[in-house]
Design an enzyme around this catalytic site. Structure first.
Site, PDB file in Angstrom:
ATOM      1  N   LYS A 198      11.700   2.952  -7.183  1.00  0.00           N
ATOM      2  CA  LYS A 198      11.026   3.844  -8.123  1.00  0.00           C
ATOM      3  C   LYS A 198      11.705   3.778  -9.507  1.00  0.00           C
ATOM      4  O   LYS A 198      12.747   3.163  -9.660  1.00  0.00           O
ATOM      5  CB  LYS A 198      11.035   5.286  -7.580  1.00  0.00           C
ATOM      6  CG  LYS A 198      10.139   5.441  -6.346  1.00  0.00           C
ATOM      7  CD  LYS A 198       8.681   5.102  -6.646  1.00  0.00           C
ATOM      8  CE  LYS A 198       7.760   5.273  -5.438  1.00  0.00           C
ATOM      9  NZ  LYS A 198       7.915   4.230  -4.423  1.00  0.00           N
TER      10      LYS A 198
HETATM   11  C1  LIG Z   1       2.299   7.216  -4.529  1.00  0.00           C
HETATM   12  C2  LIG Z   1       3.420   7.383  -3.554  1.00  0.00           C
HETATM   13  N1  LIG Z   1       3.541   8.544  -2.886  1.00  0.00           N
HETATM   14  C3  LIG Z   1       4.541   8.742  -2.019  1.00  0.00           C
HETATM   15  C4  LIG Z   1       5.487   7.759  -1.779  1.00  0.00           C
HETATM   16  C5  LIG Z   1       6.543   8.009  -0.765  1.00  0.00           C
HETATM   17  O1  LIG Z   1       7.833   7.950  -1.272  1.00  0.00           O
HETATM   18  P1  LIG Z   1       9.077   7.612  -0.323  1.00  0.00           P
HETATM   19  O2  LIG Z   1       9.129   6.127  -0.157  1.00  0.00           O
HETATM   20  O3  LIG Z   1      10.247   8.110  -1.103  1.00  0.00           O
HETATM   21  O4  LIG Z   1       8.882   8.340   0.934  1.00  0.00           O
HETATM   22  C6  LIG Z   1       5.402   6.535  -2.447  1.00  0.00           C
HETATM   23  C7  LIG Z   1       6.366   5.470  -2.195  1.00  0.00           C
HETATM   24  O5  LIG Z   1       6.169   4.313  -2.486  1.00  0.00           O
HETATM   25  C8  LIG Z   1       4.331   6.343  -3.361  1.00  0.00           C
HETATM   26  O6  LIG Z   1       4.194   5.193  -4.017  1.00  0.00           O
END
Ligand SMILES: Cc1ncc(COP(=O)(O)O)c(C=O)c1O
Length: 403
Positions: A186
């Site tokens: 991210k």
């Molecule tokens: C749009 C979106 N929502 C939620 C998530 C979930 O994040 P995490 O990987 O930290 O669980 C991601 C991860 O890529 C995402 O791109």
């Protein structure tokens, strides 16, 4: 997205603070921690940066979505409207609570189509969850008006768009609750982690308790704390939070670099007849983590994607046919494949995702290429990349049109 590109001395120093005391947990051990409260420190700084009253850190972006929904009282049988172009986490976070994901079309913003949202509202709808995919946002003004009219929650998934704004407000702070991911890929990273922001005091209290087994966090004797409600463990560790503090300090320089590299690519691609760009709703400013563009049809887009890759242009995504981000690739979710029995509310209420018509979304997704924007590219590298993209795409378009 480039948080990992910016990992350096500052992150090492922060982690070192935690390693020195050995207190890896965010709660308790007051006498041993040398005054370091990394999770709390990050929460305070993040809430300020996001112009919100409260921030709750958790273990991931997926947990952030689940905790945010739970904190606002979403539970079994409640319907949550979400887009069919997103990461699987949106779907999972809703299912985890026994709530029912209702998938609807996207439009040329590549996010929720407000008209599709309106059409999907039923008496069971509790929440609308726009997902600000690939650095840009949904039409939040329209969605907020719909939510207001129908008494629904607006929960922004800003995991991929941290630093973007809408009507001058940081993305994530426009709705009732906003969620972020700090996973390794991210814009800023904790390694793994997530955050929830809100201005609603009760949602903040609920989030705080729900992510830590329902603890009320009153006093300084963890064993004596009471548990007003059921909760689970979605806590972040001090090590992860420490990395995040250092990354947050770099967010503005990361965003500035992204914007610079994005602008070079966009200016060059704008010169190609036949290339158009994703619509950014009026009042919105992207975070510039991706450059998203459309080609005239599916066949050309597939060819362009393959040609870019063959020519060594990395980090270009064709989401329409990968297994991560679009409904077509989610065979396991469309068929509700689960290790155990699913809640009866979900089985009874969920739409048939194999037969739902997503042709409006297909029409956009089949023509979309998303180029990641890295911050490590030098001026020469980004210019060379943009020029190569232009050469590859325009020669393909010329060839196709003269056929
Ligand atoms: C749009 C979106 N929502 C939620 C998530 C979930 O994040 P995490 O990987 O930290 O669980 C991601 C991860 O890529 C995402 O791109």
């Amino acid at each position: 997205m480039p948080g990992f590109e910016a990992f350096g001395e500052e992150e090492r120093k922060q982690v070192h603070d935690v390693l020195e005391s050995g207190v890896l947990m965010r709660y308790g051990f007051d006498g041993m921690r040398n005054g370091h409260w990394k999770a709390k420190e990050f929460e305070t700084a993040f809430a300020k940066r996001m112009e919100s009253n409260y921030c709750q850190l958790v273990s991931s972006g997926t947990s952030a979505l689940t905790v945010a929904l739970a904190a606002a009282g979403v539970g079994a049988g409640d319907e949550v409207i979400m887009p069919c172009f997103t990461f699987v986490a949106s779907f999972e976070s809703i299912m985890m609570l026994g709530a029912v994901p209702v998938l609807v079309d996207i439009d040329d913003t590549l996010t929720l189509d407000p008209e599709a949202v309106k059409a999907a509202i039923t008496p069971r709808t509790r929440c609308v969850m726009p997902v600000h995919m690939c650095g840009s946002m949904a039409d939040l003004k329209a969605l907020k008006a719909i939510c207001k009219e129908h008494g629904l929650l607006l929960l922004e998934d800003a995991c991929q768009a941290i630093g973007g704004t809408f009507e001058g407000k940081p993305l994530g702070s426009y709705g009732d609750l906003g969620c972020f991911s700090f996973d390794y890929v991210k814009t800023i990273t904790c390694g793994e982690g997530g955050g929830i922001i809100t201005n609603n005091k009760q949602y903040a209290i609920n989030s705080d308790q729900y992510q830590d087994h329902g603890h009320d966090h009153v006093g300084n004797d963890r064993g004596a704390e009471t548990h007003p409600t059921l909760g689970y463990n979605f806590r972040i560790s001090e090590l992860n939070a420490a990395v995040g503090i250092a990354q947050l300090g770099k967010i503005d320089s990361i965003l500035a670099r992204q914007k610079k590299n994005y602008t070079v690519m966009r200016n060059v691609l704008s010169e190609i007849e036949g290339v158009t760009f994703r619509r950014v709703p009026e009042g919105g400013v992207e975070n510039y983590s991706f450059l998203n563009f459309f080609l005239p049809n599916e066949e050309l887009t597939k060819k362009a994607h393959a040609a870019l890759s063959a020519e060594g242009v990395d980090a270009c995504f064709y989401w329409f046919s990968n297994n991560w981000h679009y409904i077509h690739g989610w065979e396991h979710l469309r068929n509700l494949k689960s290790l155990g029995n699913l809640p009866s509310e979900i089985k009874k209420q969920i739409q048939d995702l194999n037969t739902t018509d997503f042709s409006k979304s297909d029409a956009w997704m089949s023509r979309t290429i998303s180029s990641l924007v890295k911050i490590g590219w030098s001026e020469n590298e980004i210019q060379a990349r943009a020029d190569k993209m232009k050469t590859v795409i325009s020669s393909l378009l010329k060839k196709e049109y003269s056929l």
